[in-house]
Design a protein around this motif. Structure first.
Motif, short mmCIF file in Angstrom:
data_model
loop_
_atom_site.label_atom_id
_atom_site.label_comp_id
_atom_site.label_asym_id
_atom_site.label_seq_id
_atom_site.Cartn_x
_atom_site.Cartn_y
_atom_site.Cartn_z
N PHE A 80 0.89 -0.68 -0.05
CA PHE A 80 0.08 0.07 0.30
C PHE A 80 0.32 1.38 0.13
CE2 PHE A 80 -3.54 -3.36 1.89
CZ PHE A 80 -4.05 -2.38 0.30
N GLN A 81 2.21 1.13 0.09
CA GLN A 81 2.94 2.14 0.86
C GLN A 81 3.62 2.11 -0.84
OE1 GLN A 81 2.86 -0.06 3.31
NE2 GLN A 81 1.22 1.55 3.82
N GLY A 82 3.39 1.90 -1.55
CA GLY A 82 4.38 1.68 -3.19
C GLY A 82 5.62 0.85 -2.84
N ASP A 83 6.05 0.17 -1.65
CA ASP A 83 6.99 -0.87 -1.76
C ASP A 83 6.82 -2.07 -2.63
OD1 ASP A 83 8.28 1.75 0.09
OD2 ASP A 83 7.32 0.17 2.39
N PRO A 84 8.36 -2.20 -3.02
CA PRO A 84 8.45 -3.47 -4.11
C PRO A 84 7.90 -4.20 -3.38
CG PRO A 84 10.46 -1.91 -4.11
CD PRO A 84 9.29 -1.30 -3.06
N LEU A 85 7.32 -5.93 -4.11
CA LEU A 85 7.42 -6.86 -3.25
C LEU A 85 7.22 -7.32 -4.64
CD1 LEU A 85 3.22 -6.75 -1.70
CD2 LEU A 85 5.86 -6.33 -0.24
N GLY A 86 8.00 -7.84 -5.20
CA GLY A 86 9.01 -8.45 -6.27
C GLY A 86 7.76 -8.94 -7.49
N SER A 87 7.68 -9.51 -8.15
CA SER A 87 7.03 -9.42 -9.41
C SER A 87 6.45 -10.85 -10.18
CB SER A 87 7.83 -8.96 -11.17
OG SER A 87 9.45 -10.18 -11.20
N PHE A 88 6.05 -11.05 -10.87
CA PHE A 88 5.18 -12.39 -11.45
C PHE A 88 4.82 -12.36 -12.57
CE2 PHE A 88 0.71 -15.25 -11.59
CZ PHE A 88 2.20 -16.75 -10.96
N ASN A 89 4.65 -13.19 -13.79
CA ASN A 89 4.17 -12.89 -14.61
C ASN A 89 2.51 -13.33 -14.54
OD1 ASN A 89 3.31 -13.45 -17.43
ND2 ASN A 89 5.03 -14.63 -18.64
N PRO A 90 1.97 -13.24 -14.48
CA PRO A 90 0.30 -13.39 -14.38
C PRO A 90 -0.31 -14.78 -15.51
CG PRO A 90 0.26 -11.34 -13.43
CD PRO A 90 1.50 -11.23 -14.23
N ASN A 91 -0.93 -15.34 -16.08
CA ASN A 91 -1.09 -16.17 -16.83
C ASN A 91 -2.73 -17.18 -16.84
OD1 ASN A 91 -0.58 -18.65 -16.15
ND2 ASN A 91 1.58 -17.86 -15.82
N ASP A 92 -3.99 -17.14 -17.85
CA ASP A 92 -4.09 -18.45 -18.31
C ASP A 92 -4.57 -18.65 -18.89
OD1 ASP A 92 -5.51 -16.83 -16.08
OD2 ASP A 92 -6.32 -14.75 -17.63
N PHE A 93 -4.85 -20.18 -18.73
CA PHE A 93 -5.10 -21.25 -19.66
C PHE A 93 -5.68 -22.07 -19.46
CE2 PHE A 93 -2.76 -24.21 -17.16
CZ PHE A 93 -3.81 -24.98 -16.68
N ALA A 94 -6.56 -22.64 -20.21
CA ALA A 94 -8.27 -23.38 -20.93
C ALA A 94 -7.42 -24.30 -21.65
CB ALA A 94 -9.18 -22.39 -21.28
N LEU A 95 -8.18 -25.91 -21.52
CA LEU A 95 -7.86 -26.77 -21.94
C LEU A 95 -9.38 -27.58 -22.73
CD1 LEU A 95 -6.20 -29.16 -23.61
CD2 LEU A 95 -5.72 -30.24 -21.31
N ASP A 96 -9.48 -27.46 -23.35
CA ASP A 96 -10.92 -28.07 -24.01
C ASP A 96 -10.97 -29.46 -24.70
OD1 ASP A 96 -11.55 -25.67 -23.84
OD2 ASP A 96 -11.60 -25.13 -25.30
N GLY A 97 -12.13 -29.98 -24.78
CA GLY A 97 -12.32 -31.78 -25.09
C GLY A 97 -13.33 -31.38 -26.04
N GLY A 98 -13.62 -32.13 -26.95
CA GLY A 98 -14.99 -32.11 -27.62
C GLY A 98 -15.90 -33.64 -28.11
N TYR A 99 -16.88 -33.54 -28.75
CA TYR A 99 -17.24 -34.66 -29.66
C TYR A 99 -18.87 -33.93 -30.05
CZ TYR A 99 -18.86 -38.76 -31.47
OH TYR A 99 -20.19 -39.74 -32.34
N ALA A 100 -18.57 -34.13 -30.97
CA ALA A 100 -19.58 -33.92 -32.20
C ALA A 100 -20.23 -34.85 -33.53
CB ALA A 100 -19.39 -32.65 -32.97
N THR A 101 -21.29 -35.28 -33.12
CA THR A 101 -22.04 -36.44 -34.22
C THR A 101 -23.16 -35.47 -34.63
OG1 THR A 101 -22.77 -38.27 -34.53
CG2 THR A 101 -23.65 -36.98 -32.45
#
Length: 167
Positions: A80-101
């Motif tokens: 909250f005071q602006g002091d550094p707490l480190g860094s990180f690379n935020p990311n999201d992923f989704a894995l899909d599997g499907g069937y159609a007929t």
């Protein structure tokens, strides 16, 4: 073109728009790969990657899968005071599997199951709050109708699609 992907001709990306379209794909299998550096003029390391594939099985069935990855680039955390707490690379992923007929000559249905992981802050304590990745599941139910016809004596396809997504 908005969400027109729900009813246009099937291709390797159809698992995202409307899985049931793949029952009408002309090719036995397909592969789609895409990469987009997102907002590059504002932030140089934000990116979106996508991989999808399908393969016909049996007379009317199709199996498909996809993988989506979104990286927000490197973010510096502060207290909250602006002091550094480190860094990180935020990311999201989704894995899909499907069937159609196909259910008839002109109508098909599809279903997609999705695993989602969103890691926007990593596993850490930030300003007294514990964070960890979010994990979720979702599913899609798709319908597709297509019919070959003629419009002003020229061959045409009339298609309708419905995608109930992220249920």
């Amino acid at each position: 073109m908005g969400d027109v992907g729900v009813a246009i001709s099937p291709d390797a990306n159809s698992i995202h728009w409307n899985m049931s379209k793949l029952s009408f794909a002309e090719k036995k299998s397909g592969l789609g790969i895409s990469y987009a550096p997102w907002l590059r003029s504002l932030v140089p390391d934000v990116q979106f990657s996508y991989l999808s594939a399908y393969n016909k099985v049996g007379k009317n069935g199709v199996l498909a899968g996809s993988f989506r990855y979104f990286s927000l680039g490197n973010i510096n955390f502060t207290d909250f005071q602006g002091d550094p707490l480190g860094s990180f690379n935020p990311n999201d992923f989704a894995l899909d599997g499907g069937y159609a007929t196909r259910l008839s000559e002109n109508f098909s249905v599809g279903v997609v199951l999705r695993f989602i992981r969103s890691n926007i802050a990593g596993v850490r304590q930030l300003n007294g709050i514990s964070t960890r990745p979010g994990i979720a599941g979702a599913g899609d139910i798709n319908l597709y109708y297509t019919k070959k016809t003629e419009i002003q004596d020229k061959p045409a396809n009339v298609s309708f699609g419905v995608n109930f997504q992220n249920i």
